[in-house]
Design a protein around this motif. Structure first.
Motif, short mmCIF file in Angstrom:
data_model
loop_
_atom_site.label_atom_id
_atom_site.label_comp_id
_atom_site.label_asym_id
_atom_site.label_seq_id
_atom_site.Cartn_x
_atom_site.Cartn_y
_atom_site.Cartn_z
N LYS A 157 34.66 31.55 52.44
CA LYS A 157 34.66 32.92 51.92
C LYS A 157 35.28 32.88 50.54
O LYS A 157 36.31 32.24 50.34
N SER A 196 36.00 35.41 46.85
CA SER A 196 36.06 36.78 46.30
C SER A 196 35.30 36.84 44.98
O SER A 196 35.83 37.24 43.96
N VAL A 244 32.86 38.03 49.30
CA VAL A 244 33.58 39.26 49.61
C VAL A 244 33.99 39.91 48.30
O VAL A 244 34.60 39.25 47.45
N PRO A 245 33.66 41.19 48.10
CA PRO A 245 34.07 41.85 46.85
C PRO A 245 35.60 41.82 46.70
O PRO A 245 36.33 42.04 47.67
N SER A 272 37.47 43.93 45.64
CA SER A 272 38.02 45.23 46.03
C SER A 272 38.22 45.33 47.54
O SER A 272 38.87 46.26 48.02
N GLN A 273 37.66 44.37 48.29
CA GLN A 273 37.79 44.37 49.75
C GLN A 273 38.63 43.20 50.26
O GLN A 273 38.65 42.92 51.45
N TRP A 274 39.30 42.50 49.36
CA TRP A 274 40.16 41.36 49.73
C TRP A 274 41.57 41.74 49.32
O TRP A 274 41.85 41.93 48.14
N VAL A 275 42.45 41.87 50.29
CA VAL A 275 43.81 42.35 50.06
C VAL A 275 44.82 41.23 50.28
O VAL A 275 44.78 40.54 51.30
N THR A 299 44.67 44.83 46.39
CA THR A 299 43.38 44.13 46.32
C THR A 299 43.41 43.07 45.21
O THR A 299 44.17 43.17 44.24
#
Length: 132
Positions: free
Chosen positions: A7, A9, A46-47, A49-52, A57
């Motif tokens: 995965k 980003s 994975v964008p 903005s969706q990975w914290v 983020t």
């Protein structure tokens, strides 16, 4: 085998997919002594903005990250080989995904030979059948 699930980003691109797969194939073959022709890789984007990480983020932090796991048969690699693999993979992804967040992960998962296989056969079965 093995199978590597990655995965990142970053947005999907043919160039990045190629660079990641060639990097992982080279390192997996050289360090872990796995056969290139039996190594499978999946890549999920994975964008940011969706990975914290740490409650924020990656988009807000202006960094990239990755996670991958690789499944290998238990006992086929030493601790030193796995440590070298993790170090060299992290360094390689640091170049591919700069700027890289330190909270990026690699998991070398040792699996039992009797519970892991491909083509409908376990690795344990392959091992036993290869014996004279």
């Amino acid at each position: 085998m093995p199978i590597i699930n990655v995965k990142i980003s970053q947005p999907a691109s043919a160039a990045l997919t190629h660079a990641i797969s060639e990097t992982l194939l080279e390192l997996t073959t050289r360090i872990l002594r796995k056969k290139r022709e039996l190594t499978a890789i999946t890549l999920t984007c994975v964008p940011p903005s969706q990975w914290v990480v740490g409650g924020s983020t990656l988009a807000a932090q202006g960094k990239n990250s990755f996670y991958f796991d690789i499944k290998v048969v238990d006992g086929t690699n030493t601790k030193d080989e796995k440590a070298q693999y993790i170090a060299e993979c992290f360094a390689a992804f640091g170049k591919l995904l700069a700027p890289l967040h330190e909270e990026s992960y690699i998991y070398v998962q040792d699996v039992r030979a009797e519970a892991y296989g491909f083509g409908g056969l376990t690795q344990e079965y392959r091992y036993i059948k290869a014996k004279p």
